[in-house]
Design an enzyme around this catalytic site. Sequence first.
Site, PDB file in Angstrom:
ATOM      1  N   HIS A  61     -14.058 -26.676 -68.915  1.00  0.00           N
ATOM      2  CA  HIS A  61     -14.654 -25.537 -68.194  1.00  0.00           C
ATOM      3  C   HIS A  61     -15.454 -25.997 -66.974  1.00  0.00           C
ATOM      4  O   HIS A  61     -16.640 -26.304 -67.064  1.00  0.00           O
ATOM      5  CB  HIS A  61     -15.566 -24.764 -69.157  1.00  0.00           C
ATOM      6  CG  HIS A  61     -16.075 -23.472 -68.596  1.00  0.00           C
ATOM      7  ND1 HIS A  61     -16.453 -22.419 -69.400  1.00  0.00           N
ATOM      8  CD2 HIS A  61     -16.272 -23.037 -67.329  1.00  0.00           C
ATOM      9  CE1 HIS A  61     -16.857 -21.408 -68.657  1.00  0.00           C
ATOM     10  NE2 HIS A  61     -16.777 -21.769 -67.380  1.00  0.00           N
ATOM     11  N   HIS A  63     -15.868 -25.335 -62.501  1.00  0.00           N
ATOM     12  CA  HIS A  63     -15.517 -24.552 -61.303  1.00  0.00           C
ATOM     13  C   HIS A  63     -15.490 -25.534 -60.129  1.00  0.00           C
ATOM     14  O   HIS A  63     -16.536 -25.915 -59.616  1.00  0.00           O
ATOM     15  CB  HIS A  63     -16.557 -23.453 -61.048  1.00  0.00           C
ATOM     16  CG  HIS A  63     -16.684 -22.462 -62.171  1.00  0.00           C
ATOM     17  ND1 HIS A  63     -16.067 -21.228 -62.154  1.00  0.00           N
ATOM     18  CD2 HIS A  63     -17.356 -22.512 -63.354  1.00  0.00           C
ATOM     19  CE1 HIS A  63     -16.363 -20.564 -63.270  1.00  0.00           C
ATOM     20  NE2 HIS A  63     -17.139 -21.317 -64.017  1.00  0.00           N
ATOM     21  N   ARG A  65     -14.067 -25.036 -57.200  1.00  0.00           N
ATOM     22  CA  ARG A  65     -14.145 -24.316 -55.914  1.00  0.00           C
ATOM     23  C   ARG A  65     -13.037 -24.751 -54.933  1.00  0.00           C
ATOM     24  O   ARG A  65     -11.923 -24.430 -55.113  1.00  0.00           O
ATOM     25  CB  ARG A  65     -15.540 -24.489 -55.263  1.00  0.00           C
ATOM     26  CG  ARG A  65     -16.726 -24.366 -56.218  1.00  0.00           C
ATOM     27  CD  ARG A  65     -16.992 -22.972 -56.690  1.00  0.00           C
ATOM     28  NE  ARG A  65     -18.316 -22.870 -57.315  1.00  0.00           N
ATOM     29  CZ  ARG A  65     -18.627 -21.988 -58.255  1.00  0.00           C
ATOM     30  NH1 ARG A  65     -17.755 -21.111 -58.704  1.00  0.00           N
ATOM     31  NH2 ARG A  65     -19.836 -21.956 -58.762  1.00  0.00           N
ATOM     32  N   ASN A  95     -11.974 -18.284 -60.594  1.00  0.00           N
ATOM     33  CA  ASN A  95     -12.713 -17.353 -59.721  1.00  0.00           C
ATOM     34  C   ASN A  95     -12.962 -17.997 -58.353  1.00  0.00           C
ATOM     35  O   ASN A  95     -14.079 -18.253 -57.939  1.00  0.00           O
ATOM     36  CB  ASN A  95     -14.031 -16.894 -60.378  1.00  0.00           C
ATOM     37  CG  ASN A  95     -14.941 -18.045 -60.768  1.00  0.00           C
ATOM     38  OD1 ASN A  95     -14.493 -19.151 -61.059  1.00  0.00           O
ATOM     39  ND2 ASN A  95     -16.232 -17.786 -60.762  1.00  0.00           N
ATOM     40  N   LYS A 146      -7.929 -16.848 -67.725  1.00  0.00           N
ATOM     41  CA  LYS A 146      -9.358 -16.581 -67.913  1.00  0.00           C
ATOM     42  C   LYS A 146      -9.570 -15.082 -67.841  1.00  0.00           C
ATOM     43  O   LYS A 146      -8.991 -14.403 -66.992  1.00  0.00           O
ATOM     44  CB  LYS A 146     -10.151 -17.266 -66.783  1.00  0.00           C
ATOM     45  CG  LYS A 146     -11.661 -16.996 -66.772  1.00  0.00           C
ATOM     46  CD  LYS A 146     -12.360 -17.771 -67.860  1.00  0.00           C
ATOM     47  CE  LYS A 146     -13.842 -17.469 -67.939  1.00  0.00           C
ATOM     48  NZ  LYS A 146     -14.677 -18.318 -67.117  1.00  0.00           N
ATOM     49  N   HIS A 181     -14.842 -14.947 -70.946  1.00  0.00           N
ATOM     50  CA  HIS A 181     -16.273 -14.855 -70.638  1.00  0.00           C
ATOM     51  C   HIS A 181     -16.727 -13.536 -71.245  1.00  0.00           C
ATOM     52  O   HIS A 181     -16.445 -12.473 -70.707  1.00  0.00           O
ATOM     53  CB  HIS A 181     -16.495 -14.885 -69.126  1.00  0.00           C
ATOM     54  CG  HIS A 181     -17.932 -14.706 -68.729  1.00  0.00           C
ATOM     55  ND1 HIS A 181     -18.593 -15.576 -67.897  1.00  0.00           N
ATOM     56  CD2 HIS A 181     -18.843 -13.753 -69.044  1.00  0.00           C
ATOM     57  CE1 HIS A 181     -19.841 -15.170 -67.724  1.00  0.00           C
ATOM     58  NE2 HIS A 181     -20.017 -14.052 -68.408  1.00  0.00           N
ATOM     59  N   HIS A 237     -18.646 -20.543 -73.389  1.00  0.00           N
ATOM     60  CA  HIS A 237     -20.118 -20.510 -73.398  1.00  0.00           C
ATOM     61  C   HIS A 237     -20.748 -19.451 -74.303  1.00  0.00           C
ATOM     62  O   HIS A 237     -21.402 -18.536 -73.826  1.00  0.00           O
ATOM     63  CB  HIS A 237     -20.669 -20.373 -71.972  1.00  0.00           C
ATOM     64  CG  HIS A 237     -20.012 -19.342 -71.109  1.00  0.00           C
ATOM     65  ND1 HIS A 237     -19.827 -18.037 -71.514  1.00  0.00           N
ATOM     66  CD2 HIS A 237     -19.500 -19.429 -69.858  1.00  0.00           C
ATOM     67  CE1 HIS A 237     -19.232 -17.372 -70.547  1.00  0.00           C
ATOM     68  NE2 HIS A 237     -19.011 -18.199 -69.528  1.00  0.00           N
ATOM     69  N   ASP A 310     -19.381 -26.042 -67.894  1.00  0.00           N
ATOM     70  CA  ASP A 310     -19.479 -24.868 -67.021  1.00  0.00           C
ATOM     71  C   ASP A 310     -20.090 -25.283 -65.669  1.00  0.00           C
ATOM     72  O   ASP A 310     -20.978 -24.617 -65.145  1.00  0.00           O
ATOM     73  CB  ASP A 310     -20.271 -23.725 -67.654  1.00  0.00           C
ATOM     74  CG  ASP A 310     -19.975 -22.390 -66.974  1.00  0.00           C
ATOM     75  OD1 ASP A 310     -19.198 -22.364 -65.990  1.00  0.00           O
ATOM     76  OD2 ASP A 310     -20.530 -21.365 -67.412  1.00  0.00           O
ATOM     77  N   GLY A 330     -25.322 -19.902 -62.207  1.00  0.00           N
ATOM     78  CA  GLY A 330     -24.724 -21.164 -62.636  1.00  0.00           C
ATOM     79  C   GLY A 330     -25.375 -22.378 -61.992  1.00  0.00           C
ATOM     80  O   GLY A 330     -26.061 -22.264 -60.973  1.00  0.00           O
TER      81      GLY A 330
HETATM   82  O1  DOR Z   1     -23.029 -19.048 -64.552  1.00  0.00           O
HETATM   83  C1  DOR Z   1     -21.890 -18.760 -64.192  1.00  0.00           C
HETATM   84  N1  DOR Z   1     -21.319 -19.328 -63.095  1.00  0.00           N
HETATM   85  N2  DOR Z   1     -21.210 -17.818 -64.867  1.00  0.00           N
HETATM   86  C2  DOR Z   1     -20.045 -17.335 -64.413  1.00  0.00           C
HETATM   87  O2  DOR Z   1     -19.482 -16.490 -65.067  1.00  0.00           O
HETATM   88  C3  DOR Z   1     -19.468 -17.802 -63.151  1.00  0.00           C
HETATM   89  C4  DOR Z   1     -19.939 -19.146 -62.807  1.00  0.00           C
HETATM   90  C5  DOR Z   1     -19.633 -19.498 -61.356  1.00  0.00           C
HETATM   91  O3  DOR Z   1     -18.477 -19.420 -60.959  1.00  0.00           O
HETATM   92  O4  DOR Z   1     -20.551 -19.879 -60.633  1.00  0.00           O
HETATM   93 ZN    ZN Z   2     -17.743 -20.750 -65.904  1.00  0.00          ZN
HETATM   94 ZN    ZN Z   3     -18.225 -17.648 -67.677  1.00  0.00          ZN
END
Ligand code: DOR
Ligand code: ZN
Ligand code: ZN
Length: 446
Positions: A61, A63, A65, A95, A146, A181, A237, A310, A330
Amino acid sequence: MIADLVLNNTKAYIKGEILECSIAIEDGKFVKIGKQPQMPNADQKVDLHGMLVLPGLIDGHVHLRDEEKAYKEDFISGTSAAAAGGFTTVLDMPNNLPLTNSVETLKNRLDIAKRRTLVNVGLYSEFPERLMEIPQISREGAVGFKLFMGNQIGGLNVDDNQVLEAGFRTAGEAGMVVAVHAEDKDQIMFNEQQFKKAKRDCVKDFLLAHTEQTEVQAIKRALKITGDTNVHLHFCHVTSKRGLETIKEAKKTRKKVTCEVTPNHLMLTSADTARYGMMAIMAPPLRAKIHQEALLEGVNTGVIDTIGSDHAPHTIEEKSVNSVWEVKVGIPGLETTLPLMLTLVKKNRLTFQRLVEVFAEKPAEIYGLINKGKLEKEKDADLTIINYNQHWTINASKFKSKAKFSLYNGWEAIGKPIKTYVKGILIMDEDEIVARPGSGKIIQKQ
Ligand code: DOR
Ligand code: ZN
Ligand code: ZN
């Protein structure tokens, strides 16, 4: 036979035991594990001086980017952070900008990732709008879908149970994991509106809007929707005692239910949100101590299957706004997750065996990564090498991630990843990235 590489003098975690042995690698695979005199000749020999060697760790998990969010993180910086943090495989959430939710956006992202990654990377997809695209997204190699239930992100209307059921069913038929989520969008939006009307926008208002109940309700709803579908739901999470109990109950009757916790929810509580302010805002948020304790117990008993960082990088500016409704949620985690968990092991709060299970064996099993997760002949030669006794201080300014902040800045950790090998190639050596972008491999679901 001449191997590419032999690692001598290791203490390696093999089938639940720590064994003194040597490891031979050829063409990116383990070819022999045994005593030094039994090793084949090799082009390169490395003496690891008794360091601890684990199967390459997997963070399911993150991100990463890149694309239009590259100002926060890109594949190079994110996978450098992974290698520095001891992870050899990471799974990237969808995302992104553009959102990864179609064959086209997935292909494009895979193409970018291929040239830039330093560790193995698998990509999640969001659900597409048209369910008939699911098999093709699966064939293109997404590792799973997701589903964000806390806000409308992907192609499925999260308010519509029937639509979600059809999505779950089709994903199940394609053999795809659905990572959820679980936060209830309607409740959160309602709470948020009430606070906004009352002109309240502090960190504690965010916690009051994202209650434990919003998580429990979403978990229950998702489980109910699965019905007779064959889908594997993996709850991301989990943060609440009751949420965890709900999953524990569901596991008694459903085979394919698993869940994850983040190190943040194991190490910190809502009291820390008050202390750290906006920096500590994440979704779902930090909770009271009773939840933290239940989560750690859940990891040790096996109700919780995996730990995911995460890793959610943002800029300092994005984290330094005045209203909690504007702050990006996050925090980065790739470079602190393993050291924090190793420290828990040293303090006898987490067993070493569970650490390897949650970071290697279980994620390999959940995502069907059949060549990963174990130090065994013929598996991929991904390795995380650790100085188990090193006391050191976490310093966020040294992160490889573009997000150079951490709630753990200045914390003392015991245990440090010192080398990571991906398919037999040394990627990180003593905090330095020593390989070229593109050295990592793209993981595609088989
Ligand atoms: O804390 C988080 N950050 N929760 C999320 O659902 C998205 C993630 C993010 O992409 O920054
Ligand atoms: Zn996440
Ligand atoms: Zn999440």
